[in-house]
Write a protein that holds these residues in place. Structure first.
Motif, mmCIF file in Angstrom:
data_model
loop_
_atom_site.group_PDB
_atom_site.id
_atom_site.type_symbol
_atom_site.label_atom_id
_atom_site.label_comp_id
_atom_site.label_asym_id
_atom_site.label_seq_id
_atom_site.Cartn_x
_atom_site.Cartn_y
_atom_site.Cartn_z
ATOM 1 N N GLU A 135 0.831 -1.210 0.000
ATOM 2 C CA GLU A 135 0.000 0.000 0.000
ATOM 3 C C GLU A 135 0.862 1.256 0.000
ATOM 4 O O GLU A 135 0.562 2.241 -0.686
ATOM 5 N N GLY A 136 1.946 1.215 0.754
ATOM 6 C CA GLY A 136 2.859 2.347 0.797
ATOM 7 C C GLY A 136 3.503 2.608 -0.548
ATOM 8 O O GLY A 136 3.638 3.757 -0.983
ATOM 9 N N TRP A 137 3.894 1.529 -1.228
ATOM 10 C CA TRP A 137 4.510 1.674 -2.549
ATOM 11 C C TRP A 137 3.525 2.276 -3.553
ATOM 12 O O TRP A 137 3.907 3.099 -4.391
ATOM 13 N N MET A 138 2.266 1.874 -3.482
ATOM 14 C CA MET A 138 1.270 2.404 -4.409
ATOM 15 C C MET A 138 1.062 3.905 -4.191
ATOM 16 O O MET A 138 0.978 4.686 -5.143
ATOM 17 N N ILE A 139 1.001 4.304 -2.919
ATOM 18 C CA ILE A 139 0.825 5.727 -2.604
ATOM 19 C C ILE A 139 2.028 6.531 -3.088
ATOM 20 O O ILE A 139 1.889 7.579 -3.727
ATOM 21 N N LEU A 140 3.218 6.031 -2.782
ATOM 22 C CA LEU A 140 4.442 6.725 -3.175
ATOM 23 C C LEU A 140 4.555 6.819 -4.698
ATOM 24 O O LEU A 140 4.969 7.853 -5.240
ATOM 25 N N THR A 141 4.178 5.756 -5.383
ATOM 26 C CA THR A 141 4.252 5.744 -6.841
ATOM 27 C C THR A 141 3.313 6.773 -7.448
ATOM 28 O O THR A 141 3.681 7.492 -8.392
ATOM 29 N N LYS A 142 2.094 6.878 -6.930
ATOM 30 C CA LYS A 142 1.138 7.870 -7.429
ATOM 31 C C LYS A 142 1.690 9.285 -7.247
ATOM 32 O O LYS A 142 1.650 10.116 -8.163
ATOM 33 N N ALA A 178 14.421 20.039 -5.211
ATOM 34 C CA ALA A 178 12.969 19.883 -5.070
ATOM 35 C C ALA A 178 12.587 18.409 -5.015
ATOM 36 O O ALA A 178 11.757 18.001 -4.186
ATOM 37 N N LEU A 179 13.209 17.577 -5.869
ATOM 38 C CA LEU A 179 12.906 16.146 -5.872
ATOM 39 C C LEU A 179 13.380 15.489 -4.588
ATOM 40 O O LEU A 179 12.674 14.631 -4.014
ATOM 41 N N PHE A 180 14.554 15.900 -4.100
ATOM 42 C CA PHE A 180 15.078 15.332 -2.849
ATOM 43 C C PHE A 180 14.165 15.662 -1.676
ATOM 44 O O PHE A 180 13.835 14.782 -0.870
ATOM 45 N N VAL A 181 13.751 16.926 -1.580
ATOM 46 C CA VAL A 181 12.868 17.346 -0.479
ATOM 47 C C VAL A 181 11.536 16.607 -0.568
ATOM 48 O O VAL A 181 10.990 16.152 0.452
ATOM 49 N N PHE A 182 11.026 16.461 -1.790
ATOM 50 C CA PHE A 182 9.763 15.739 -1.980
ATOM 51 C C PHE A 182 9.879 14.290 -1.509
ATOM 52 O O PHE A 182 9.024 13.792 -0.768
ATOM 53 N N LEU A 183 10.952 13.599 -1.933
ATOM 54 C CA LEU A 183 11.136 12.201 -1.555
ATOM 55 C C LEU A 183 11.332 12.066 -0.047
ATOM 56 O O LEU A 183 10.798 11.145 0.580
ATOM 57 N N MET A 189 6.254 10.851 5.679
ATOM 58 C CA MET A 189 4.798 10.722 5.724
ATOM 59 C C MET A 189 4.332 9.267 5.611
ATOM 60 O O MET A 189 3.278 8.896 6.138
ATOM 61 N N LEU A 190 5.140 8.447 4.918
ATOM 62 C CA LEU A 190 4.753 7.047 4.711
ATOM 63 C C LEU A 190 5.480 6.099 5.656
ATOM 64 O O LEU A 190 5.530 4.897 5.421
ATOM 65 N N GLN A 191 5.989 6.641 6.738
ATOM 66 C CA GLN A 191 6.787 5.848 7.672
ATOM 67 C C GLN A 191 6.020 4.654 8.228
ATOM 68 O O GLN A 191 6.596 3.598 8.489
#
Length: 209
Positions: A135-142, A178-183, A189-191
């Protein structure tokens, strides 16, 4: 060839070094014009041409040290070579500037197609690095697909409306940051979806018993 550990500082230098080298070289020769084979090239295009072999050498060293290159690294290198070649062949800096839009756009499309099939292609690429529930991977991928799409659009706006100087600075520092901060924010958030290897091992041991 099995993957080997390498000094993390050296790994970062090899991964980020080519981009920094391009930036510094561009600053040094941006106002110069070079005549090669009877054709005049701007400092930006010469910096782009020099950037390609530097990237390949660093990737070769990284592969020799670790025994492995990620799929993203290989794909990015191919795109750099392809668009760097077009930039030199047509003597047109727009090809190299568009590379960022196309690469990020393709990442967004590829991740999106995986999501339409109910799969996280991001997990396929990074699953070994971050143990996380499906579920975490799906959220992160979206979220990452949307982020890549946003970066692609942002790059189009920047290179079409701003100076080459501005694009080089934003491409070198702003977009990666920006990409680093986002990731980083997403991982925080997905901890709750991250799998603790020790707890997972203990649970497996308990089930076996």
């Amino acid at each position: 060839m099995s993957e080997r550990t390498v000094n993390p500082v050296l790994k970062q230098v090899l991964e980020l070094g080519p981009t920094i080298a391009f930036f510094l070289l561009y600053l040094r020769i941006r106002d110069d014009v070079f005549t090669i084979g009877g054709t005049e090239y701007t400092g930006f295009i010469v910096a782009t041409i020099v950037f390609v072999p530097i990237l390949l050498v660093c990737m070769g060293i990284l592969w020799a040290l670790t025994g492995k290159l990620s799929r993203i690294q290989v794909f990015t290198a191919f795109m750099v070579i392809f668009f760097g070649g077009l930039t030199a062949w047509f003597n047109d800096e727009r090809f190299f500037k568009m590379k960022t839009s196309i690469v990020n756009g393709l990442f967004a499309v590829i991740l999106g197609l995986g999501l339409l099939r109910g799969k996280s292609l991001l997990q396929w690429v990074m699953g070994d690095m971050i143990p996380m529930q499906q579920e975490g991977w799906m959220i992160l991928t979206k979220r990452l697909a949307l982020a890549f799409a946003a970066l692609a659009i942002a790059n189009e706006i920047v290179w079409r409306t701003m100076s080459t100087d501005a694009w080089v600075k934003i491409e070198t520092f702003a977009f990666p940051l920006a990409l680093f901060v986002f990731l980083w924010a997403q991982i925080v958030m997905l901890q709750r979806y991250v799998i603790d290897p020790e707890e997972d091992k203990a649970a497996s041991g308990g089930n076996d018993g």
